[in-house]
Design a protein around this motif. Structure first.
Motif, PDB file in Angstrom:
ATOM      1  N   PHE A  18     -11.767   0.936   1.760  1.00 38.92           N
ATOM      2  CA  PHE A  18     -10.742   0.168   2.486  1.00 38.92           C
ATOM      3  C   PHE A  18     -11.312  -0.430   3.757  1.00 38.92           C
ATOM      4  O   PHE A  18     -12.216   0.134   4.375  1.00 38.92           O
ATOM      5  CB  PHE A  18      -9.531   1.041   2.803  1.00 38.92           C
ATOM      6  CG  PHE A  18      -8.687   1.312   1.590  1.00 38.92           C
ATOM      7  CD1 PHE A  18      -7.678   0.441   1.220  1.00 38.92           C
ATOM      8  CD2 PHE A  18      -8.935   2.431   0.794  1.00 38.92           C
ATOM      9  CE1 PHE A  18      -6.913   0.676   0.091  1.00 38.92           C
ATOM     10  CE2 PHE A  18      -8.175   2.675  -0.343  1.00 38.92           C
ATOM     11  CZ  PHE A  18      -7.166   1.795  -0.704  1.00 38.92           C
ATOM     12  N   GLU A  32      -2.866   5.261   0.529  1.00 39.00           N
ATOM     13  CA  GLU A  32      -3.747   4.121   0.822  1.00 39.00           C
ATOM     14  C   GLU A  32      -3.706   3.778   2.316  1.00 39.00           C
ATOM     15  O   GLU A  32      -4.737   3.462   2.915  1.00 39.00           O
ATOM     16  CB  GLU A  32      -3.343   2.911  -0.029  1.00 39.00           C
ATOM     17  CG  GLU A  32      -3.714   3.103  -1.492  1.00 39.00           C
ATOM     18  CD  GLU A  32      -3.135   2.047  -2.415  1.00 39.00           C
ATOM     19  OE1 GLU A  32      -3.831   1.664  -3.377  1.00 39.00           O
ATOM     20  OE2 GLU A  32      -1.981   1.609  -2.194  1.00 39.00           O
ATOM     21  N   LYS A  59       0.831  -1.207   0.000  1.00 35.60           N
ATOM     22  CA  LYS A  59       0.000   0.000   0.000  1.00 35.60           C
ATOM     23  C   LYS A  59       0.863   1.254   0.000  1.00 35.60           C
ATOM     24  O   LYS A  59       1.896   1.317   0.683  1.00 35.60           O
ATOM     25  CB  LYS A  59      -0.912   0.032   1.231  1.00 35.60           C
ATOM     26  CG  LYS A  59      -2.200  -0.758   1.058  1.00 35.60           C
ATOM     27  CD  LYS A  59      -1.988  -2.230   1.230  1.00 35.60           C
ATOM     28  CE  LYS A  59      -3.273  -3.034   1.008  1.00 35.60           C
ATOM     29  NZ  LYS A  59      -2.986  -4.478   1.039  1.00 35.60           N
ATOM     30  N   GLY A  68      -6.805  -4.916   2.759  1.00 34.15           N
ATOM     31  CA  GLY A  68      -6.688  -3.679   1.980  1.00 34.15           C
ATOM     32  C   GLY A  68      -8.048  -3.287   1.455  1.00 34.15           C
ATOM     33  O   GLY A  68      -8.970  -3.047   2.225  1.00 34.15           O
TER      34      GLY A  68
END
Ligand code: MG
Length: 260
Positions: free
Chosen positions: A102, A9, A5, A171
Protein backbone atom coordinates in the motif's frame (compact mmCIF):
# COMPACT_ATOMS: atom_id res chain seq x y z
CA UNK A 1 -13.98 3.10 -10.51
CA UNK A 2 -13.35 4.28 -6.95
CA UNK A 3 -11.97 1.44 -4.83
CA UNK A 4 -13.28 1.55 -1.25
CA UNK A 5 -10.94 0.17 1.40
CA UNK A 6 -11.76 -2.22 4.23
CA UNK A 7 -10.79 -1.57 7.83
CA UNK A 8 -7.84 -3.91 7.40
CA UNK A 9 -6.68 -2.18 4.24
CA UNK A 10 -6.90 1.22 5.92
CA UNK A 11 -4.77 -0.18 8.75
CA UNK A 12 -2.08 -1.04 6.20
CA UNK A 13 -2.41 2.34 4.57
CA UNK A 14 -2.00 3.92 7.99
CA UNK A 15 1.35 2.15 8.34
CA UNK A 16 2.50 3.33 4.92
CA UNK A 17 1.17 6.81 5.67
CA UNK A 18 2.89 7.07 9.03
CA UNK A 19 6.16 5.92 7.49
CA UNK A 20 6.11 8.47 4.72
CA UNK A 21 4.89 11.16 7.11
CA UNK A 22 7.86 10.52 9.41
CA UNK A 23 10.23 10.61 6.45
CA UNK A 24 8.85 13.95 5.33
CA UNK A 25 9.15 15.37 8.86
CA UNK A 26 12.78 14.30 8.98
CA UNK A 27 13.45 15.84 5.57
CA UNK A 28 11.83 19.10 6.66
CA UNK A 29 14.07 19.19 9.70
CA UNK A 30 17.26 18.64 7.71
CA UNK A 31 16.69 21.23 4.96
CA UNK A 32 18.99 24.25 5.24
CA UNK A 33 20.73 26.66 2.92
CA UNK A 34 23.64 24.98 1.11
CA UNK A 35 22.08 21.54 1.01
CA UNK A 36 21.44 20.09 -2.43
CA UNK A 37 18.04 18.73 -3.37
CA UNK A 38 19.77 15.47 -4.33
CA UNK A 39 20.99 15.10 -0.74
CA UNK A 40 17.38 15.38 0.39
CA UNK A 41 16.41 12.73 -2.19
CA UNK A 42 19.11 10.35 -1.03
CA UNK A 43 18.16 10.75 2.63
CA UNK A 44 14.53 10.02 1.77
CA UNK A 45 15.37 6.90 -0.19
CA UNK A 46 17.60 5.62 2.61
CA UNK A 47 14.93 6.12 5.28
CA UNK A 48 12.24 4.48 3.16
CA UNK A 49 14.38 1.43 2.35
CA UNK A 50 15.60 1.13 5.95
CA UNK A 51 11.95 0.83 6.97
CA UNK A 52 11.47 -2.09 4.56
CA UNK A 53 9.46 -0.02 2.10
CA UNK A 54 9.97 1.09 -1.50
CA UNK A 55 10.16 4.70 -2.77
CA UNK A 56 7.01 4.62 -4.92
CA UNK A 57 8.02 7.47 -7.22
CA UNK A 58 11.21 5.77 -8.35
CA UNK A 59 10.51 4.26 -11.76
CA UNK A 60 6.88 5.41 -11.72
CA UNK A 61 6.16 6.10 -15.40
CA UNK A 62 9.93 6.41 -15.70
CA UNK A 63 10.39 9.06 -12.97
CA UNK A 64 14.04 8.58 -11.95
CA UNK A 65 14.09 9.68 -8.29
CA UNK A 66 12.61 8.96 -4.87
CA UNK A 67 11.22 12.44 -4.21
CA UNK A 68 9.92 15.27 -6.31
CA UNK A 69 11.97 18.36 -5.50
CA UNK A 70 10.31 21.55 -6.76
CA UNK A 71 11.93 24.89 -5.96
CA UNK A 72 10.26 28.32 -6.24
CA UNK A 73 8.50 28.56 -9.65
CA UNK A 74 8.58 24.77 -9.99
CA UNK A 75 5.08 23.54 -9.18
CA UNK A 76 5.47 19.77 -8.96
CA UNK A 77 7.52 16.84 -10.32
CA UNK A 78 10.89 18.62 -10.15
CA UNK A 79 14.03 16.49 -10.37
CA UNK A 80 16.36 16.41 -7.37
CA UNK A 81 19.73 17.77 -8.51
CA UNK A 82 23.00 19.36 -7.47
CA UNK A 83 21.12 22.62 -6.95
CA UNK A 84 22.12 24.11 -3.60
CA UNK A 85 19.15 25.46 -1.68
CA UNK A 86 19.56 29.07 -0.63
CA UNK A 87 17.91 31.41 1.82
CA UNK A 88 14.68 32.79 0.34
CA UNK A 89 13.81 29.64 -1.61
CA UNK A 90 10.57 27.80 -1.09
CA UNK A 91 11.16 24.11 -1.59
CA UNK A 92 8.37 21.61 -2.18
CA UNK A 93 9.18 18.02 -1.25
CA UNK A 94 6.78 15.30 -2.38
CA UNK A 95 7.45 11.75 -1.22
CA UNK A 96 5.72 8.40 -1.59
CA UNK A 97 6.40 5.00 -0.08
CA UNK A 98 4.95 1.57 -0.69
CA UNK A 99 4.82 -0.60 2.42
CA UNK A 100 3.34 -4.10 2.30
CA UNK A 101 1.59 -3.32 -0.95
CA UNK A 102 0.00 0.00 0.00
CA UNK A 103 1.07 3.52 -0.84
CA UNK A 104 1.38 6.65 1.27
CA UNK A 105 1.84 10.01 -0.47
CA UNK A 106 2.57 13.34 1.20
CA UNK A 107 4.15 16.68 0.39
CA UNK A 108 5.12 19.92 2.06
CA UNK A 109 6.67 23.23 1.11
CA UNK A 110 9.61 24.32 3.23
CA UNK A 111 10.80 27.92 3.63
CA UNK A 112 14.60 27.84 3.32
CA UNK A 113 16.40 30.32 5.57
CA UNK A 114 14.88 33.79 5.54
CA UNK A 115 11.98 33.95 3.09
CA UNK A 116 10.05 37.03 1.93
CA UNK A 117 6.66 37.71 3.51
CA UNK A 118 4.75 37.20 0.26
CA UNK A 119 6.26 33.74 -0.20
CA UNK A 120 5.70 32.82 3.44
CA UNK A 121 2.07 33.79 3.11
CA UNK A 122 1.69 31.70 -0.05
CA UNK A 123 3.07 28.69 1.83
CA UNK A 124 0.81 29.27 4.83
CA UNK A 125 -2.33 29.71 2.73
CA UNK A 126 -1.56 26.57 0.71
CA UNK A 127 -1.30 24.56 3.92
CA UNK A 128 -4.59 26.08 5.07
CA UNK A 129 -6.12 25.00 1.73
CA UNK A 130 -5.05 21.43 2.44
CA UNK A 131 -6.59 21.54 5.90
CA UNK A 132 -9.85 22.90 4.48
CA UNK A 133 -9.83 20.11 1.89
CA UNK A 134 -9.34 17.51 4.62
CA UNK A 135 -12.32 18.86 6.59
CA UNK A 136 -14.53 18.12 3.59
CA UNK A 137 -13.52 14.44 3.45
CA UNK A 138 -16.67 13.18 5.13
CA UNK A 139 -19.09 10.52 3.94
CA UNK A 140 -22.06 12.16 2.26
CA UNK A 141 -20.13 15.16 0.94
CA UNK A 142 -19.21 15.46 -2.72
CA UNK A 143 -15.84 15.81 -4.40
CA UNK A 144 -16.85 19.31 -5.49
CA UNK A 145 -16.96 20.32 -1.82
CA UNK A 146 -13.24 19.61 -1.56
CA UNK A 147 -12.37 21.61 -4.66
CA UNK A 148 -14.64 24.46 -3.65
CA UNK A 149 -13.05 24.73 -0.19
CA UNK A 150 -9.56 24.97 -1.68
CA UNK A 151 -10.49 27.31 -4.49
CA UNK A 152 -12.46 29.77 -2.37
CA UNK A 153 -9.68 30.09 0.18
CA UNK A 154 -6.85 30.41 -2.35
CA UNK A 155 -8.65 32.81 -4.66
CA UNK A 156 -9.93 34.77 -1.68
CA UNK A 157 -6.29 35.54 -0.90
CA UNK A 158 -5.61 36.59 -4.51
CA UNK A 159 -3.82 33.37 -5.47
CA UNK A 160 -4.59 30.98 -8.30
CA UNK A 161 -5.31 27.27 -8.26
CA UNK A 162 -3.36 24.99 -10.59
CA UNK A 163 -5.80 23.19 -12.91
CA UNK A 164 -3.37 20.98 -14.84
CA UNK A 165 -2.64 18.67 -11.87
CA UNK A 166 -5.05 17.33 -9.28
CA UNK A 167 -5.31 15.09 -6.23
CA UNK A 168 -6.24 11.44 -6.58
CA UNK A 169 -7.54 8.28 -5.02
CA UNK A 170 -4.78 6.09 -3.57
CA UNK A 171 -4.42 2.52 -2.37
CA UNK A 172 -2.43 -0.36 -3.78
CA UNK A 173 -1.58 2.00 -6.58
CA UNK A 174 -0.45 5.59 -6.11
CA UNK A 175 -2.96 6.96 -8.59
CA UNK A 176 -6.45 5.54 -8.43
CA UNK A 177 -9.82 7.03 -9.28
CA UNK A 178 -11.14 9.58 -8.69
CA UNK A 179 -9.24 12.65 -9.79
CA UNK A 180 -9.68 15.34 -7.15
CA UNK A 181 -9.48 18.86 -8.59
CA UNK A 182 -8.60 21.74 -6.29
CA UNK A 183 -11.47 23.74 -7.74
CA UNK A 184 -15.15 22.96 -8.05
CA UNK A 185 -18.70 23.58 -6.98
CA UNK A 186 -20.29 22.51 -3.70
CA UNK A 187 -22.55 19.47 -3.94
CA UNK A 188 -21.18 18.48 -7.37
CA UNK A 189 -19.19 15.42 -8.41
CA UNK A 190 -19.19 11.89 -6.99
CA UNK A 191 -20.41 11.34 -3.45
CA UNK A 192 -17.74 10.63 -0.84
CA UNK A 193 -18.16 7.30 0.93
CA UNK A 194 -16.68 5.64 3.97
CA UNK A 195 -13.59 3.63 3.01
CA UNK A 196 -12.43 6.00 0.30
CA UNK A 197 -8.80 7.09 0.60
CA UNK A 198 -7.67 10.27 -1.11
CA UNK A 199 -4.37 12.01 -1.71
CA UNK A 200 -5.38 15.66 -1.40
CA UNK A 201 -2.83 18.04 -2.81
CA UNK A 202 -3.53 21.70 -3.46
CA UNK A 203 -0.97 23.40 -5.74
CA UNK A 204 -1.34 27.15 -5.36
CA UNK A 205 0.38 29.86 -7.41
CA UNK A 206 1.26 33.41 -6.40
CA UNK A 207 0.63 34.55 -9.99
CA UNK A 208 -1.40 32.98 -12.77
CA UNK A 209 -2.59 29.38 -12.79
CA UNK A 210 -0.86 28.46 -16.04
CA UNK A 211 1.90 25.87 -16.05
CA UNK A 212 4.23 24.27 -18.56
CA UNK A 213 6.53 21.25 -18.49
CA UNK A 214 10.28 21.64 -18.97
CA UNK A 215 12.29 19.70 -21.57
CA UNK A 216 13.16 17.00 -19.01
CA UNK A 217 9.59 15.84 -19.57
CA UNK A 218 8.68 16.13 -15.87
CA UNK A 219 9.39 19.41 -14.13
CA UNK A 220 6.25 21.56 -14.06
CA UNK A 221 6.82 25.31 -13.71
CA UNK A 222 4.60 28.37 -13.64
CA UNK A 223 4.50 30.10 -17.02
CA UNK A 224 4.93 33.52 -15.38
CA UNK A 225 7.89 32.40 -13.26
CA UNK A 226 6.12 33.28 -10.01
CA UNK A 227 6.45 30.89 -7.04
CA UNK A 228 4.13 27.99 -6.31
CA UNK A 229 3.47 25.96 -3.14
CA UNK A 230 2.24 22.39 -2.64
CA UNK A 231 0.98 20.45 0.38
CA UNK A 232 -0.36 16.91 0.37
CA UNK A 233 -1.78 14.36 2.79
CA UNK A 234 -3.23 10.89 2.35
CA UNK A 235 -6.65 10.90 3.99
CA UNK A 236 -9.09 8.07 4.76
CA UNK A 237 -12.83 8.65 5.04
CA UNK A 238 -13.94 6.91 8.23
CA UNK A 239 -17.13 6.69 10.23
CA UNK A 240 -15.76 9.37 12.57
CA UNK A 241 -14.75 11.66 9.70
CA UNK A 242 -11.44 12.22 7.93
CA UNK A 243 -8.35 10.42 9.22
CA UNK A 244 -5.08 11.91 7.99
CA UNK A 245 -2.95 8.81 7.50
CA UNK A 246 0.25 10.75 6.75
CA UNK A 247 -0.03 13.05 9.78
CA UNK A 248 2.57 11.99 12.32
CA UNK A 249 1.26 11.85 15.84
CA UNK A 250 4.33 10.55 17.66
CA UNK A 251 7.66 12.31 18.14
CA UNK A 252 9.78 11.61 15.09
CA UNK A 253 13.13 11.10 16.72
CA UNK A 254 11.87 8.56 19.21
CA UNK A 255 10.05 6.63 16.53
CA UNK A 256 13.02 6.43 14.16
CA UNK A 257 15.34 5.31 16.96
CA UNK A 258 13.00 2.55 18.04
CA UNK A 259 12.55 1.46 14.42
CA UNK A 260 16.33 1.24 13.89
MG1 MG B 1 -0.07 12.74 -5.02
Amino acid sequence: MIIGKSQREIEKMRAAGQLVGRVLQQLRAMVEPGMTTMEVNDAAEQMIRDAGAYPTFKGYNGFPYSICASVNEQVVHGFPSGYKLKGGDIFSIDVGATLEGFVGDTATTVAVGKVSDDRLKLVRVTEECLNLAIEQCCAGNHLGDIGFAVQSHAEGQGYSVVRDYVGHGIGRRMHEDPQIPNYGKPGKGPKIKKGYVFALEPMINLGSLHTKTLNDGWTVVTVDGQPSAHFEHTVAVTEEGPEVLTLVRTPVREKLVSAA
